[in-house]
Design a protein around this motif. Sequence first.
Motif, mmCIF file in Angstrom:
data_model
loop_
_atom_site.group_PDB
_atom_site.id
_atom_site.type_symbol
_atom_site.label_atom_id
_atom_site.label_comp_id
_atom_site.label_asym_id
_atom_site.label_seq_id
_atom_site.Cartn_x
_atom_site.Cartn_y
_atom_site.Cartn_z
ATOM 1 N N ILE A 13 -9.625 -12.218 -11.872
ATOM 2 C CA ILE A 13 -11.020 -12.931 -12.173
ATOM 3 C C ILE A 13 -11.341 -11.335 -12.246
ATOM 4 O O ILE A 13 -11.376 -9.761 -11.347
ATOM 5 C CB ILE A 13 -11.324 -12.665 -10.271
ATOM 6 N N LYS A 21 -9.148 -7.748 -10.603
ATOM 7 C CA LYS A 21 -8.706 -8.572 -9.355
ATOM 8 C C LYS A 21 -7.794 -9.806 -10.072
ATOM 9 O O LYS A 21 -7.607 -10.562 -10.191
ATOM 10 C CB LYS A 21 -9.611 -9.578 -8.712
ATOM 11 N N ASN A 23 -5.067 -9.887 -7.408
ATOM 12 C CA ASN A 23 -4.530 -9.905 -6.404
ATOM 13 C C ASN A 23 -4.186 -11.292 -5.387
ATOM 14 O O ASN A 23 -3.917 -11.057 -4.668
ATOM 15 C CB ASN A 23 -5.325 -8.862 -4.777
ATOM 16 N N SER A 24 -4.499 -12.040 -6.270
ATOM 17 C CA SER A 24 -3.381 -13.426 -5.964
ATOM 18 C C SER A 24 -1.630 -13.679 -6.624
ATOM 19 O O SER A 24 -1.076 -14.573 -5.913
ATOM 20 C CB SER A 24 -4.027 -14.596 -6.989
ATOM 21 N N ASN A 27 -1.319 -7.795 -6.900
ATOM 22 C CA ASN A 27 -0.621 -6.449 -6.037
ATOM 23 C C ASN A 27 -2.029 -6.779 -4.666
ATOM 24 O O ASN A 27 -2.027 -5.833 -3.687
ATOM 25 C CB ASN A 27 -2.237 -5.153 -6.115
ATOM 26 N N HIS A 28 -1.734 -8.376 -3.985
ATOM 27 C CA HIS A 28 -1.959 -8.493 -2.467
ATOM 28 C C HIS A 28 -0.587 -9.252 -1.844
ATOM 29 O O HIS A 28 -0.488 -9.505 -0.993
ATOM 30 C CB HIS A 28 -3.553 -8.558 -2.520
ATOM 31 N N GLN A 29 -1.031 -11.047 -2.421
ATOM 32 C CA GLN A 29 -0.729 -11.880 -2.596
ATOM 33 C C GLN A 29 0.752 -11.833 -3.800
ATOM 34 O O GLN A 29 0.048 -11.163 -5.343
ATOM 35 C CB GLN A 29 -0.939 -13.203 -2.512
ATOM 36 N N ILE A 30 1.465 -11.777 -4.149
ATOM 37 C CA ILE A 30 2.207 -11.583 -5.408
ATOM 38 C C ILE A 30 3.100 -12.370 -5.400
ATOM 39 O O ILE A 30 4.063 -13.512 -4.291
ATOM 40 C CB ILE A 30 3.463 -10.028 -4.569
ATOM 41 N N PRO A 32 6.823 -13.743 -6.555
ATOM 42 C CA PRO A 32 8.722 -13.282 -7.037
ATOM 43 C C PRO A 32 8.673 -13.605 -8.061
ATOM 44 O O PRO A 32 9.535 -12.809 -8.982
ATOM 45 C CB PRO A 32 8.699 -13.691 -6.040
ATOM 46 N N MET A 35 7.589 -11.989 -10.955
ATOM 47 C CA MET A 35 7.859 -10.710 -11.063
ATOM 48 C C MET A 35 9.425 -9.911 -11.217
ATOM 49 O O MET A 35 9.968 -9.837 -11.916
ATOM 50 C CB MET A 35 7.856 -10.176 -9.067
ATOM 51 N N SER A 60 2.003 -1.541 -4.395
ATOM 52 C CA SER A 60 1.705 -2.684 -5.654
ATOM 53 C C SER A 60 2.256 -2.237 -6.366
ATOM 54 O O SER A 60 3.068 -2.823 -6.636
ATOM 55 C CB SER A 60 0.360 -2.522 -5.890
ATOM 56 N N ALA A 63 7.087 -3.979 -6.126
ATOM 57 C CA ALA A 63 7.322 -5.164 -6.643
ATOM 58 C C ALA A 63 7.834 -5.489 -7.135
ATOM 59 O O ALA A 63 9.025 -5.851 -7.575
ATOM 60 C CB ALA A 63 6.243 -6.304 -5.667
ATOM 61 N N THR A 100 -10.621 4.654 -7.906
ATOM 62 C CA THR A 100 -10.516 3.883 -7.569
ATOM 63 C C THR A 100 -11.377 3.436 -6.192
ATOM 64 O O THR A 100 -12.591 3.484 -5.502
ATOM 65 C CB THR A 100 -9.648 2.635 -7.424
ATOM 66 N N LYS A 101 -10.820 4.515 -5.692
ATOM 67 C CA LYS A 101 -10.890 4.605 -4.043
ATOM 68 C C LYS A 101 -11.606 5.736 -3.837
ATOM 69 O O LYS A 101 -12.142 5.931 -2.594
ATOM 70 C CB LYS A 101 -9.213 4.425 -2.933
ATOM 71 N N ILE B 62 7.908 -4.248 1.903
ATOM 72 C CA ILE B 62 7.831 -5.560 0.450
ATOM 73 C C ILE B 62 8.475 -5.217 -0.410
ATOM 74 O O ILE B 62 8.920 -6.651 -0.415
ATOM 75 C CB ILE B 62 6.437 -4.628 0.179
ATOM 76 N N ILE B 66 9.668 -9.455 -0.797
ATOM 77 C CA ILE B 66 9.764 -10.257 -2.210
ATOM 78 C C ILE B 66 11.066 -11.157 -2.771
ATOM 79 O O ILE B 66 10.975 -11.820 -3.167
ATOM 80 C CB ILE B 66 9.511 -8.624 -3.003
ATOM 81 N N VAL B 76 4.073 -14.372 -2.057
ATOM 82 C CA VAL B 76 4.632 -13.403 -0.256
ATOM 83 C C VAL B 76 2.746 -11.949 -0.923
ATOM 84 O O VAL B 76 2.678 -11.952 -1.709
ATOM 85 C CB VAL B 76 5.288 -11.854 -0.999
ATOM 86 N N VAL B 77 2.785 -12.410 0.222
ATOM 87 C CA VAL B 77 1.667 -11.809 0.388
ATOM 88 C C VAL B 77 2.223 -10.301 1.238
ATOM 89 O O VAL B 77 2.520 -10.534 2.365
ATOM 90 C CB VAL B 77 0.461 -12.725 1.915
ATOM 91 N N PHE B 78 1.060 -8.717 1.028
ATOM 92 C CA PHE B 78 1.724 -8.113 1.533
ATOM 93 C C PHE B 78 -0.039 -7.653 3.151
ATOM 94 O O PHE B 78 -0.806 -7.295 1.969
ATOM 95 C CB PHE B 78 2.325 -6.714 1.132
ATOM 96 N N ARG B 80 -2.872 -5.028 3.961
ATOM 97 C CA ARG B 80 -3.244 -3.843 3.389
ATOM 98 C C ARG B 80 -3.796 -2.493 5.005
ATOM 99 O O ARG B 80 -3.901 -3.567 6.321
ATOM 100 C CB ARG B 80 -4.139 -3.749 2.790
ATOM 101 N N PHE B 113 -5.940 -16.140 1.355
ATOM 102 C CA PHE B 113 -3.909 -15.607 1.160
ATOM 103 C C PHE B 113 -3.484 -16.355 2.317
ATOM 104 O O PHE B 113 -1.839 -15.678 2.831
ATOM 105 C CB PHE B 113 -3.735 -14.317 0.916
#
Lengths: 191, 191
Positions: A13, A21, A23-24, A27-30, A32, A35, A60, A63, A100-101, B62, B66, B76-78, B80, B113
């Motif tokens: 997104i 984004k 994150n689906s 880097n939030h949901q992954i 596998p 990966m 992130s 994984a 970012t942060k 994680i 994974i 997999v959801v981690f 935060r 998620f």
Amino acid sequence: MKLLEDRIKEDGIVLEGNVLKVNSFLNHQIDPDLMAAIGQEFAKLFKDQGITRILTVESSGIAPAIMVGYALHVPVVFARKKKSSTLNEAVYSAEVFSYTKNVLNTISVDQKFLTASDKVLIIDDFLANGQAVLGLIEICRQAKADIVGAGIVVEKSFQKGADLIKKAGVHLESLARIEAFVDGQVKFVEE
Amino acid sequence: MKLLEDRIKEDGIVLEGNVLKVNSFLNHQIDPDLMAAIGQEFAKLFKDQGITRILTVESSGIAPAIMVGYALHVPVVFARKKKSSTLNEAVYSAEVFSYTKNVLNTISVDQKFLTASDKVLIIDDFLANGQAVLGLIEICRQAKADIVGAGIVVEKSFQKGADLIKKAGVHLESLARIEAFVDGQVKFVEE
């Protein structure tokens, strides 16, 4: 890597300010299985180079790094973002600024897990301004470890990170290279 | 799980205050082949239960999560540990107190998620006082998701976490269960 580019097109997104984004699946949901394919791809790109350790930074990066380590059967070390009570021994460390942060973190690695006889592959999920990877390079240099290269899942090629890593003399391989966001769509660098 | 118990005996370091350091293979440096074996073991323990998602919390959950997700081919959801700038949408969240670090964290999961149609397996690397897993259970309940169980790599059975999880009505499987530390040696619960 077509599988990854397709997934970014399908599930990524694009937000204002050139933010992507993912994150689906990253880097939030992954995912596998994705990966694992990414791990295999990096193992192929960096084969026959005697890699002894994978180095990444929490969270992130873990994984994809684990799956590269699994493909190459070598240990994975993740740098911690601040000194914790269980990391109070001798460490290598570097300062990393997150755009970012908007925060400065210290990342550190226990000296036991990185040595002058290591051949290290650095792995991270995202490359934009390159600060995290430059911090990991700095940590490898403190340990006098050889850096075989850096493997990135998603590179924003229009930001300065890729150039900074190459200028640091480190071989860079990115599986998806984003040239620009155009009308909310991702445009990849044409190889 | 004998492979894991042997590894703990070989490479785990018992420190004062009932602290077990396993950062050479589990939570700073990680052995990906061991993680893959752990993933297979959890997949066997929780087979045929229609699991749709693995839930863990950053960072050291994680790697095992994974590998469970890879063995079961589910996402997999981690969670935060604090709300970041890229997690500013609707989230499920819970407060988690860390006895190790003496700090209260908010852990959160994007509502996209985790849904009421999910069958969730919670995975974490360590179980002592159980606060992290209880937080993940709370998040599942907010999402009205089914909790199939909780899978833990290393359980300190002499602390209260295991009892708290069972009292919460969640099926618990731990691959290594530590009864006590005796003269700097790990004593496992006899099955």
